[in-house]
Design an enzyme around this catalytic site. Structure first.
Site, PDB file in Angstrom:
ATOM      1  N   ASP A  58     -28.824  -6.185  12.226  1.00  0.00           N
ATOM      2  CA  ASP A  58     -29.036  -7.699  11.802  1.00  0.00           C
ATOM      3  C   ASP A  58     -27.822  -8.370  11.460  1.00  0.00           C
ATOM      4  O   ASP A  58     -27.033  -8.454  10.509  1.00  0.00           O
ATOM      5  CB  ASP A  58     -29.731  -8.131  10.722  1.00  0.00           C
ATOM      6  CG  ASP A  58     -30.783  -8.996  10.298  1.00  0.00           C
ATOM      7  OD1 ASP A  58     -30.631  -9.660  11.172  1.00  0.00           O
ATOM      8  OD2 ASP A  58     -31.464  -8.657   9.698  1.00  0.00           O
ATOM      9  N   LYS A 101     -32.976 -18.516  14.388  1.00  0.00           N
ATOM     10  CA  LYS A 101     -31.875 -19.348  13.671  1.00  0.00           C
ATOM     11  C   LYS A 101     -31.133 -19.348  14.579  1.00  0.00           C
ATOM     12  O   LYS A 101     -30.997 -20.374  15.132  1.00  0.00           O
ATOM     13  CB  LYS A 101     -31.878 -18.224  12.023  1.00  0.00           C
ATOM     14  CG  LYS A 101     -32.602 -17.316  11.538  1.00  0.00           C
ATOM     15  CD  LYS A 101     -33.873 -18.190  10.823  1.00  0.00           C
ATOM     16  CE  LYS A 101     -34.672 -17.392  10.491  1.00  0.00           C
ATOM     17  NZ  LYS A 101     -34.304 -15.936  10.167  1.00  0.00           N
ATOM     18  N   TYR A 130     -33.187  -9.578   4.433  1.00  0.00           N
ATOM     19  CA  TYR A 130     -33.911 -10.526   4.571  1.00  0.00           C
ATOM     20  C   TYR A 130     -35.137 -10.087   3.955  1.00  0.00           C
ATOM     21  O   TYR A 130     -35.651  -8.660   3.622  1.00  0.00           O
ATOM     22  CB  TYR A 130     -33.953 -10.709   5.704  1.00  0.00           C
ATOM     23  CG  TYR A 130     -35.386 -12.060   6.092  1.00  0.00           C
ATOM     24  CD1 TYR A 130     -35.192 -13.548   5.773  1.00  0.00           C
ATOM     25  CD2 TYR A 130     -36.268 -10.951   6.537  1.00  0.00           C
ATOM     26  CE1 TYR A 130     -36.116 -14.067   6.216  1.00  0.00           C
ATOM     27  CE2 TYR A 130     -37.748 -12.493   6.266  1.00  0.00           C
ATOM     28  CZ  TYR A 130     -37.485 -13.103   6.427  1.00  0.00           C
ATOM     29  OH  TYR A 130     -38.363 -14.573   6.518  1.00  0.00           O
ATOM     30  N   ARG A 136     -47.432  -9.348  29.984  1.00  0.00           N
ATOM     31  CA  ARG A 136     -47.015  -9.051  28.375  1.00  0.00           C
ATOM     32  C   ARG A 136     -45.619  -7.513  29.139  1.00  0.00           C
ATOM     33  O   ARG A 136     -44.486  -7.003  29.168  1.00  0.00           O
ATOM     34  CB  ARG A 136     -47.638  -7.791  28.120  1.00  0.00           C
ATOM     35  CG  ARG A 136     -47.232  -6.624  27.263  1.00  0.00           C
ATOM     36  CD  ARG A 136     -48.472  -6.382  26.290  1.00  0.00           C
ATOM     37  NE  ARG A 136     -49.526  -5.911  26.836  1.00  0.00           N
ATOM     38  CZ  ARG A 136     -49.808  -4.593  27.615  1.00  0.00           C
ATOM     39  NH1 ARG A 136     -49.427  -4.116  27.875  1.00  0.00           N
ATOM     40  NH2 ARG A 136     -51.335  -4.710  27.863  1.00  0.00           N
TER      41      ARG A 136
HETATM   42  C1  LIG Z   1     -35.114 -14.910   9.268  1.00  0.00           C
HETATM   43  C2  LIG Z   1     -33.810 -13.625   9.581  1.00  0.00           C
HETATM   44  C3  LIG Z   1     -35.664 -12.110   9.839  1.00  0.00           C
HETATM   45  C4  LIG Z   1     -36.952 -12.404  10.079  1.00  0.00           C
HETATM   46  O1  LIG Z   1     -37.198 -12.818  11.290  1.00  0.00           O
HETATM   47  P1  LIG Z   1     -37.904 -13.714  11.691  1.00  0.00           P
HETATM   48  O2  LIG Z   1     -38.257 -14.589  13.066  1.00  0.00           O
HETATM   49  O3  LIG Z   1     -38.703 -14.753  10.118  1.00  0.00           O
HETATM   50  O4  LIG Z   1     -39.435 -12.622  11.568  1.00  0.00           O
HETATM   51  C5  LIG Z   1     -34.515 -11.157   9.691  1.00  0.00           C
HETATM   52  N1  LIG Z   1     -33.420 -11.052   9.526  1.00  0.00           N
HETATM   53  C6  LIG Z   1     -32.761 -11.658   8.629  1.00  0.00           C
HETATM   54  C7  LIG Z   1     -31.321 -12.548   8.088  1.00  0.00           C
HETATM   55  C8  LIG Z   1     -32.926 -13.075   9.081  1.00  0.00           C
HETATM   56  O5  LIG Z   1     -32.605 -14.556   8.123  1.00  0.00           O
END
Ligand SMILES: *Cc1c(COP(=O)(O)O)cnc(C)c1O
Length: 392
Positions: free
Chosen positions: A185, A210, A113, A61
């Protein structure tokens, strides 16, 4: 494990250019065998030579060489010294939020999101953290939302699914003046197209699920920061609460980033091609893509981005949208994005179903809004696929 590349990008790679960093940053041949790829260190613990005598590795961890290689790799791509990885993007955002104490206040972009909005509005309030949602395109609205107890501004740019662009540099100035931190983000842009730390952000966040991992086969998240004290704080929260990605997932992510620059070049090209095609289609009422001159913030997008990725959305009549998404052959109807294969979705029923309907409609996430993730196929095949799916 002698001399693991703990949090450093490798001296030979430090001054390299972006494409070279994708391939090399954070990695060096494994010390025992010389294996050229970082092995999957599938272990929960490390044997110690005596009490307090170990090689910097105590328990998984806290430390794992595969995870550390992936973190150092992505940190280098964002121009930050510290990468802190998580088992999902949402876990990464939650960790940032947990640096805000109870009684603290967060200002967030309103079109994020769907899961981010849900965490901000339905989970953080239980921890005594209040969140105000604003349209961060409007700097006056952002400034007006700041309170004396504001500790964090959270941007998502480009935003999901409306491709709104927030001015990162201007928001960083607002955050500084307020004594708050700025988290961006940057998932939709990827480190190839946008570098928020260089524009003044304190934290850049990605859902590595992504573009960064890029092959639709692993879930993950990361935070990258420059500030040593902030990195320490985030590490402290992570080790104390436990959200760490497993070694195999870290390895898959590292494997993905090695081709990030090549994939993004094609995602950018196909995104532009699809946006230009959809713009001319009679069934399409509007296209949202920051790379189009018709995007209301195209100039700002050109200032802070070097490419516009494969993400776009288009407004159709709900019945046309439904027919199209059920008739495509290459585009898969799915909730994710940023993979090598093209995908589409109808956010109102899928990723953003958890966003309260009044907010959804006010934002423009209608039942006919379709989100596209252009993959790395031949763009002509993608256009032909949409053409046949839209035919009446
Ligand atoms: C998918 C996504 C998230 C969340 O991420 P996870 O890996 O699904 O927890 C947050 N912000 C954006 C812009 C995303 O496309």
């Amino acid at each position: 494990m002698p001399e693991a590349p703990k949090g450093n990008t490798g001296s030979s790679a430090r001054r390299s250019r972006f494409d070279t960093l994708c391939v090399h940053a954070g990695q060096s041949p494994e010390a025992v065998t010389g294996a050229i790829t970082t092995p999957v260190f599938q272990t929960s613990t490390y044997v110690q030579e005596g009490i307090g005598r170990h090689r910097g590795y105590e328990y998984a961890r806290l430390q794992n060489p595969t995870r550390e290689a992936s973190e150092a790799n992505i940190a280098a791509l964002e121009g930050g010294g510290h990468g802190i990885a998580f088992p999902s993007g949402l876990a990464a955002i939650e960790c940032v939020a947990k640096t805000v104490a109870a009684g603290g206040h967060i200002v967030s972009e309103e079109n994020t999101y769907g899961g981010t909005t849900r965490m901000f509005t339905s989970v953080l309030d239980r921890l005594g953290i209040e969140v105000t949602l604003v349209d961060t395109r409007d700097l006056a609205a952002l400034e007006a939302a700041i309170r004396p107890d504001t500790r964090l501004i959270h941007l998502e740019t480009p935003s999901n699914p409306l491709m709104r662009i927030a001015d990162i540099e201007a928001a960083a100035a607002v955050a500084r003046a307020a004594g708050a931190r700025l988290c961006v983000d940057s998932t939709f842009a990827s480190p190839c197209n946008q570098q928020p730390l260089a524009l003044g952000a304190d934290v850049v966040m990605h859902s590595t699920t992504k573009y960064i991992a890029g092959h639709s086969d692993v879930l993950g998240g990361i935070l990258v920061v420059r500030d040593e004290a902030l990195a320490e704080e985030l590490h402290f929260v992570r080790k104390s609460t436990g959200p760490v990605p497993g070694p195999m997932d870290s390895w898959l992510t590292l494997r993905g980033t090695r081709t990030l620059h090549l994939r993004m070049a094609r995602h950018n090209r196909n995104g532009t091609l699809l946006a230009e095609y959809l713009q001319t289609h009679p069934a399409v009422r509007a296209v949202h893509y920051p790379g189009l001159p018709s995007h209301p913030q195209h100039d700002l997008a050109c200032q802070q981005m070097t490419g516009f990725s494969g993400m776009l959305s288009a407004e159709l009549l709900p019945e046309d949208a439904r027919r199209m998404v059920e008739r495509t052959r290459l585009f898969r109807l799915a909730e994710s994005l940023g993979g090598v294969e093209s995908m589409l979705s109808v956010p109102a029923f899928m990723t953003h179903a958890s966003v309260p309907e009044p907010l959804r409609l006010r934002l423009g996430i209608t039942n006919g809004l379709v989100r596209f993730s252009a993959g790395i196929e031949d763009g002509r095949d993608l256009v032909e696929d949409l053409e046949q799916a839209l035919r009446t």
